[in-house]
Each structure stands twice: as structure tokens, then as C-alpha cells.
Motif scaffolding. Structure first.
Motif, PDB file in Angstrom:
ATOM      1  N   MET A 216       0.710  -1.230  -0.229  1.00  0.00           N
ATOM      2  CA  MET A 216      -0.019  -0.047   0.101  1.00  0.00           C
ATOM      3  C   MET A 216       1.038   1.271  -0.104  1.00  0.00           C
ATOM      4  SD  MET A 216      -2.556   1.357   2.755  1.00  0.00           S
ATOM      5  CE  MET A 216      -3.654  -0.084   2.916  1.00  0.00           C
ATOM      6  N   ALA A 217       0.561   2.231  -0.798  1.00  0.00           N
ATOM      7  CA  ALA A 217       1.260   3.383  -0.864  1.00  0.00           C
ATOM      8  C   ALA A 217       1.171   4.116   0.345  1.00  0.00           C
ATOM      9  CB  ALA A 217       0.944   4.287  -1.982  1.00  0.00           C
ATOM     10  N   LYS A 218       2.078   4.871   0.983  1.00  0.00           N
ATOM     11  CA  LYS A 218       2.034   5.849   1.900  1.00  0.00           C
ATOM     12  C   LYS A 218       2.080   7.085   1.618  1.00  0.00           C
ATOM     13  CE  LYS A 218       3.668   6.252   6.654  1.00  0.00           C
ATOM     14  NZ  LYS A 218       4.638   5.616   7.860  1.00  0.00           N
ATOM     15  N   VAL A 219       1.410   7.773   2.360  1.00  0.00           N
ATOM     16  CA  VAL A 219       1.367   9.313   2.096  1.00  0.00           C
ATOM     17  C   VAL A 219       1.775  10.094   3.261  1.00  0.00           C
ATOM     18  CG1 VAL A 219       0.116  11.298   1.178  1.00  0.00           C
ATOM     19  CG2 VAL A 219      -0.272   9.258   0.137  1.00  0.00           C
ATOM     20  N   VAL A 220       2.600  11.113   3.198  1.00  0.00           N
ATOM     21  CA  VAL A 220       2.758  11.944   4.309  1.00  0.00           C
ATOM     22  C   VAL A 220       2.349  13.261   3.981  1.00  0.00           C
ATOM     23  CG1 VAL A 220       4.855  13.285   5.902  1.00  0.00           C
ATOM     24  CG2 VAL A 220       4.920  10.679   5.382  1.00  0.00           C
TER      25      VAL A 220
ATOM     26  N   CYS B 226      10.976  19.167   1.398  1.00  0.00           N
ATOM     27  CA  CYS B 226      11.072  18.766   0.085  1.00  0.00           C
ATOM     28  C   CYS B 226      12.391  18.170  -0.541  1.00  0.00           C
ATOM     29  CB  CYS B 226      10.613  20.094  -0.813  1.00  0.00           C
ATOM     30  SG  CYS B 226       9.025  20.865  -0.543  1.00  0.00           S
ATOM     31  N   LYS B 227      13.334  18.921   0.080  1.00  0.00           N
ATOM     32  CA  LYS B 227      14.817  18.214  -0.263  1.00  0.00           C
ATOM     33  C   LYS B 227      14.654  16.907  -0.140  1.00  0.00           C
ATOM     34  CE  LYS B 227      17.092  22.826  -0.513  1.00  0.00           C
ATOM     35  NZ  LYS B 227      18.382  23.550   0.108  1.00  0.00           N
ATOM     36  N   ALA B 228      14.513  16.462   1.047  1.00  0.00           N
ATOM     37  CA  ALA B 228      14.553  15.191   1.561  1.00  0.00           C
ATOM     38  C   ALA B 228      13.546  14.268   0.875  1.00  0.00           C
ATOM     39  CB  ALA B 228      14.230  15.259   3.168  1.00  0.00           C
ATOM     40  N   ALA B 229      12.443  14.903   0.419  1.00  0.00           N
ATOM     41  CA  ALA B 229      11.525  13.824  -0.151  1.00  0.00           C
ATOM     42  C   ALA B 229      11.951  13.620  -1.678  1.00  0.00           C
ATOM     43  CB  ALA B 229      10.170  14.395  -0.382  1.00  0.00           C
ATOM     44  N   LYS B 230      12.617  14.794  -2.318  1.00  0.00           N
ATOM     45  CA  LYS B 230      13.255  14.400  -3.601  1.00  0.00           C
ATOM     46  C   LYS B 230      14.466  13.575  -3.643  1.00  0.00           C
ATOM     47  CE  LYS B 230      10.485  15.708  -6.179  1.00  0.00           C
ATOM     48  NZ  LYS B 230      10.072  14.641  -7.305  1.00  0.00           N
ATOM     49  N   ALA B 231      15.232  13.412  -2.476  1.00  0.00           N
ATOM     50  CA  ALA B 231      16.377  12.788  -2.434  1.00  0.00           C
ATOM     51  C   ALA B 231      16.037  11.307  -2.248  1.00  0.00           C
ATOM     52  CB  ALA B 231      17.059  12.937  -1.108  1.00  0.00           C
ATOM     53  N   LYS B 232      14.817  10.998  -1.931  1.00  0.00           N
ATOM     54  CA  LYS B 232      14.066   9.455  -1.876  1.00  0.00           C
ATOM     55  C   LYS B 232      13.244   9.326  -2.789  1.00  0.00           C
ATOM     56  CE  LYS B 232      14.316   9.079   3.212  1.00  0.00           C
ATOM     57  NZ  LYS B 232      15.206   7.709   3.300  1.00  0.00           N
ATOM     58  N   ASN B 233      13.268  10.197  -4.019  1.00  0.00           N
ATOM     59  CA  ASN B 233      12.310  10.090  -5.313  1.00  0.00           C
ATOM     60  C   ASN B 233      10.896   9.918  -4.953  1.00  0.00           C
ATOM     61  OD1 ASN B 233      14.446  10.092  -7.293  1.00  0.00           O
ATOM     62  ND2 ASN B 233      15.011   7.855  -6.591  1.00  0.00           N
ATOM     63  N   ILE B 234      10.402  10.625  -3.844  1.00  0.00           N
ATOM     64  CA  ILE B 234       9.118  10.750  -3.509  1.00  0.00           C
ATOM     65  C   ILE B 234       8.136  11.842  -4.331  1.00  0.00           C
ATOM     66  CG2 ILE B 234       7.473  11.273  -1.611  1.00  0.00           C
ATOM     67  CD1 ILE B 234       9.708  10.265   0.274  1.00  0.00           C
ATOM     68  N   THR B 235       7.083  11.580  -4.886  1.00  0.00           N
ATOM     69  CA  THR B 235       6.288  12.423  -5.518  1.00  0.00           C
ATOM     70  C   THR B 235       5.706  13.541  -4.464  1.00  0.00           C
ATOM     71  OG1 THR B 235       5.515  10.858  -7.056  1.00  0.00           O
ATOM     72  CG2 THR B 235       4.085  12.817  -6.826  1.00  0.00           C
TER      73      THR B 235
ATOM     74  N   VAL C 196       7.860   5.964   2.209  1.00  0.00           N
ATOM     75  CA  VAL C 196       6.678   6.912   1.708  1.00  0.00           C
ATOM     76  C   VAL C 196       6.856   6.881   0.357  1.00  0.00           C
ATOM     77  CG1 VAL C 196       6.144   9.176   1.896  1.00  0.00           C
ATOM     78  CG2 VAL C 196       6.655   8.177   3.982  1.00  0.00           C
ATOM     79  N   SER C 197       5.600   7.084  -0.295  1.00  0.00           N
ATOM     80  CA  SER C 197       5.661   7.253  -1.689  1.00  0.00           C
ATOM     81  C   SER C 197       5.181   8.579  -2.367  1.00  0.00           C
ATOM     82  CB  SER C 197       4.365   6.144  -2.383  1.00  0.00           C
ATOM     83  OG  SER C 197       4.606   4.954  -2.057  1.00  0.00           O
ATOM     84  N   TRP C 198       4.633   9.576  -1.274  1.00  0.00           N
ATOM     85  CA  TRP C 198       3.908  10.482  -1.730  1.00  0.00           C
ATOM     86  C   TRP C 198       4.039  11.659  -0.349  1.00  0.00           C
ATOM     87  CZ3 TRP C 198       0.798  11.283  -6.418  1.00  0.00           C
ATOM     88  CH2 TRP C 198       0.466  12.379  -6.834  1.00  0.00           C
ATOM     89  N   PHE C 199       4.258  12.894  -0.647  1.00  0.00           N
ATOM     90  CA  PHE C 199       4.389  14.098   0.173  1.00  0.00           C
ATOM     91  C   PHE C 199       3.641  15.191  -0.208  1.00  0.00           C
ATOM     92  CE2 PHE C 199       6.912  17.888   1.663  1.00  0.00           C
ATOM     93  CZ  PHE C 199       6.284  17.885   2.981  1.00  0.00           C
ATOM     94  N   HIS C 200       2.805  15.824   0.718  1.00  0.00           N
ATOM     95  CA  HIS C 200       1.796  16.932   0.362  1.00  0.00           C
ATOM     96  C   HIS C 200       2.137  17.886   1.315  1.00  0.00           C
ATOM     97  CE1 HIS C 200      -1.575  18.925  -1.190  1.00  0.00           C
ATOM     98  NE2 HIS C 200      -2.086  19.046   0.062  1.00  0.00           N
ATOM     99  N   PHE C 201       2.031  19.231   0.915  1.00  0.00           N
ATOM    100  CA  PHE C 201       1.928  20.352   1.700  1.00  0.00           C
ATOM    101  C   PHE C 201       1.067  21.312   1.029  1.00  0.00           C
ATOM    102  CE2 PHE C 201       5.618  21.131  -0.810  1.00  0.00           C
ATOM    103  CZ  PHE C 201       5.684  22.715  -1.148  1.00  0.00           C
ATOM    104  N   THR C 202       0.809  22.430   1.674  1.00  0.00           N
ATOM    105  CA  THR C 202       0.121  23.621   0.942  1.00  0.00           C
ATOM    106  C   THR C 202       0.819  24.863   1.247  1.00  0.00           C
ATOM    107  OG1 THR C 202      -1.277  24.503   2.983  1.00  0.00           O
ATOM    108  CG2 THR C 202      -1.944  22.648   1.878  1.00  0.00           C
ATOM    109  N   GLY C 203       0.343  25.825   0.518  1.00  0.00           N
ATOM    110  CA  GLY C 203       1.045  27.351   0.661  1.00  0.00           C
ATOM    111  C   GLY C 203       0.711  27.944   1.980  1.00  0.00           C
ATOM    112  N   ILE C 204      -0.304  27.539   2.717  1.00  0.00           N
ATOM    113  CA  ILE C 204      -0.339  27.905   4.143  1.00  0.00           C
ATOM    114  C   ILE C 204       0.710  27.898   5.022  1.00  0.00           C
ATOM    115  CG2 ILE C 204      -1.970  27.797   6.140  1.00  0.00           C
ATOM    116  CD1 ILE C 204      -4.305  26.876   4.213  1.00  0.00           C
TER     117      ILE C 204
ATOM    118  N   MET D 232      -6.174   4.296   2.664  1.00  0.00           N
ATOM    119  CA  MET D 232      -4.498   4.480   2.544  1.00  0.00           C
ATOM    120  C   MET D 232      -3.705   4.701   3.769  1.00  0.00           C
ATOM    121  SD  MET D 232      -3.621   6.513  -0.931  1.00  0.00           S
ATOM    122  CE  MET D 232      -3.713   5.110  -2.464  1.00  0.00           C
ATOM    123  N   ASP D 233      -2.542   4.202   3.859  1.00  0.00           N
ATOM    124  CA  ASP D 233      -1.702   4.541   4.828  1.00  0.00           C
ATOM    125  C   ASP D 233      -1.241   6.111   4.797  1.00  0.00           C
ATOM    126  OD1 ASP D 233       0.303   4.636   6.878  1.00  0.00           O
ATOM    127  OD2 ASP D 233       1.433   2.966   6.021  1.00  0.00           O
ATOM    128  N   ALA D 234      -1.828   6.779   5.800  1.00  0.00           N
ATOM    129  CA  ALA D 234      -1.707   8.306   5.526  1.00  0.00           C
ATOM    130  C   ALA D 234      -1.002   8.836   7.061  1.00  0.00           C
ATOM    131  CB  ALA D 234      -2.946   8.875   5.350  1.00  0.00           C
TER     132      ALA D 234
END
Length: 340
Positions: free
Chosen positions: A1-5, A152-161, A128-136, A48-50
Motif C-alpha cells: 500500500m502506498a504511504k502518504v505524508v 521537499c529536499k529530503a523527499a526528492k532525495a528519496k524520489n518521493i512524489t 513513503v510514496s507521496w508528500f503533500h503540503f500547502t502554501g499555508i 490508504m496509509d496516511a
């Protein structure tokens, strides 16, 4: 199962009962919510694993905020405890031609005082497969913007969307400041979500022949906005929610998605609003789920819009709906008939 943070602020919401105004109320209903937390709840409801990451005080109100997520199955194990308080927002529901009103009391909240290094992103992003944040979130202060950049830098280093809902809030920062900070963060974003005004307020990209105040929305203008956003930042997908406000109670609701090749526009829903707070977040949660579930661009868009349409019928920030309920509406059954 995909995990999202997801990462952001979780706030205490205080609202007068029903449609009472602030000046009429002698009681307030307490619930919790926040852009990225709302997305995590949606994803957990879809199976989902959120996980949600934030900073909350080590007191009973902080624990109540954590419990509000735990009851929906959101992973709260990476929440950092510390700092003085939970941010508050007061919500007065509008009706007919009287708009809703929000008053913030969030200065000095624990997350607003967070510093780079407070969060162990290497551990948080394990598996983790996906990372989400907002402009708030980056709008809360330069220190929190630095936390977002670190994530964001850490997520990209792990090839996370990475996805981001621009979510411009004029009460938190200026368009100029937003453009500077968000422009740097967009370098790491794959999926950009915005509404009719965000692209203009943050990046000066305006939809031609469109006036959101009068409800005039031009599809060609939004194709151009999505194209310019992708051209500037290299997003793989750009989604834009399209709201036509007839009154505080009644809106038309739709969205578009540009996947780099084609532009898709969803069906439009006539929405009678019970609670519109979290509507955009429920769209984001629906889109993330649908894309991770392998739905086509068109089907993912329809799922996200249907999920958000249903959220407008639900009290509170969190979208308490199931995949089946969303797919039923997306499939064309919007009668609202009693289910037996």
C-alpha cells in the motif's frame, strides 16, 4: 500500500451553532482541522496509509487535536510535541448573500515556532510514496518555510512524489512574499493544485476573460494558466478547482487537470453547502488517492471533484466519505436518495 505524508498546521476550530453570528453566540462548537491534516483524513478514509506531521503542545488540547486524527486512522506517530499552544480559528457560517467569516488566533502556535531540524525527515519519509503540503504552511513564517524546504529536499532525495496546493492566504503574507517563497519550493513539486485565484495572487498568472466575483470562468483561460505553470516549474500535472459562487449557500463546483498532454474538465455539480471549509483539501485528497490508485487523468479528476462535492455536505473540516460513496457520485448517481 502506498504511504502518504502530509505536513502543516492542525488548528482548533470554534464556531457558533448553526448560522448564528459571532456577536450572537454564547457557545462555540469545537472541532479540529487544517489543510494538510484534512488531506490525511481523506486518504485514511479511502484505506490508504496516511501520516500527518506537525508540532503540537504537550498538553490536553494538543492531545485532543492528535486524537481527532487518530479516530480516522491517520498515523500520528511522527508528530513532534512541544511549544506553547494550538492555533485557533473562529468560523461564522454565511448564508444567502452574507459570506462566511474567519478570524484567526494562531500567532505563537507550536508549529509557527518550529525550526529546521525539529523533524527527522529521513525517518519520516521511510517507505513513503507521496508528500503533500500547502502554501499555508510556509506562510506561517520564514522558519516554517525553511522546514518545508527541508522536507521537499529530503523527499526528492528519496524520489518521493511531491504535491502542493498553493492555497494563498492574504492575511498571512503578501503576493510578493508568496511568489518568492513558493517559487523556490515549486522546484521540488510534481503535482500543483490551485484554485481560480491562486496562480494570479502567487505567480501573477491570470486566466483571461475570467471574473471569479461575478462567476465568469473561461476554460481557455485556465488551459493557459495550467500551461504557463507547467512551463515555468516543470510540473507533471496541474489541477485547478473552479468554483462559481451563486451565494454563500449555493455554488457550482468543477475542476480541470492538465497532465502535460491533455486538458481535462470535470462535470459541474450544483452544490448546496452545509460546510465549505476543507472543500479544496478534499479535492487534493481525492486526487492523490485516485492517482496512486492508478486511475486515468480523467477518472482521477472526476473522483477528486466528486469527493470535494460530497465534502460540502459534511460538517467540520474533515471529509468523512468512503471510496464507494465517491465513486457512486462520480458515476452519475447524485440524487441523494435514501440508501437502504
Amino acid at each position: 500500500m502506498a504511504k502518504v505524508v502530509t505536513f502543516g498546521e492542525l488548528m482548533l476550530r470554534l464556531a457558533p451553532p448553526g448560522y448564528l453570528r459571532f456577536t450572537q453566540a454564547d457557545t462555540f462548537t469545537a472541532t479540529y482541522g487544517g489543510g494538510e491534516a484534512n488531506v490525511a483524513v481523506s486518504l485514511a478514509n479511502y484505506g490508504m496509509d496516511a501520516a500527518f506531521v506537525t508540532k503540537l503542545p504537550e498538553n490536553d488540547i494538543g492531545q485532543a487535536a492528535v486524537n481527532s486524527l487518530r479516530r480516522y486512522g491517520v498515523d500520528v506517530s511522527k508528530i513532534v510535541r512541544g511549544g506553547p499552544r494550538v492555533g485557533i480559528y473562529y468560523l461564522e457560517k454565511g448564508a444567502s448573500q452574507r459570506p462566511s467569516k474567519v478570524i484567526y488566533d494562531r500567532a505563537g502556535a507550536s508549529i509557527a515556532l518550529a525550526q529546521p531540524g525539529d523533524f527527522d525527515w529521513d525517518s519520516i519519509f521511510e517507505g513513503v510514496s507521496w508528500f503533500h503540503f500547502t502554501g499555508i504552511t510556509p506562510a506561517l513564517g520564514d522558519n516554517v518555510a525553511a522546514c518545508c524546504l527541508e522536507a521537499c529536499k529530503a523527499a526528492k532525495a528519496k524520489n518521493i512524489t511531491v504535491s502542493c496546493d498553493l492555497n494563498f492566504r492574504k492575511n498571512l503574507w503578501t503576493s510578493e512574499k508568496a511568489g518568492q517563497v513558493m517559487g523556490q519550493l515549486m522546484e521540488y513539486v510534481d503535482v500543483c493544485i490551485a484554485n481560480e485565484e491562486d496562480a494570479e495572487k502567487v505567480f501573477g498568472i491570470r486566466a483571461a476573460a475570467t471574473d471569479v466575483t461575478t462567476g465568469k470562468l473561461n476554460h481557455d483561460g485556465y488551459r493557459e494558466v495550467a500551461s504557463k505553470l507547467k512551463e515555468r516549474f516543470g510540473f507533471s500535472k496541474v489541477a485547478i478547482t473552479l468554483r462559481t459562487s451563486i451565494s454563500a449557500n449555493d455554488n457550482k463546483w468543477a475542476a480541470m487537470l492538465y497532465d502535460g498532454e491533455d486538458y481535462y474538465f470535470s462535470k459541474s455539480y450544483d452544490v448546496h453547502i452545509v460546510d465549505r471549509v476543507g472543500g479544496g483539501d478534499s479535492f487534493g485528497g481525492g486526487l492523490i488517492y485516485a492517482l496512486l490508485a492508478g486511475k486515468s487523468s480523467k477518472d482521477a479528476l472526476e473522483f477528486a471533484v466528486a469527493a470535494s462535492c460530497l465534502k460540502h455536505s459534511i460538517e467540520g473540516d474533515y471529509n468523512a466519505v468512503s471510496v464507494k460513496e465517491v465513486e457512486t457520485l462520480a458515476g452519475g448517481d447524485g440524487t441523494g436518495r435514501v440508501q437502504r
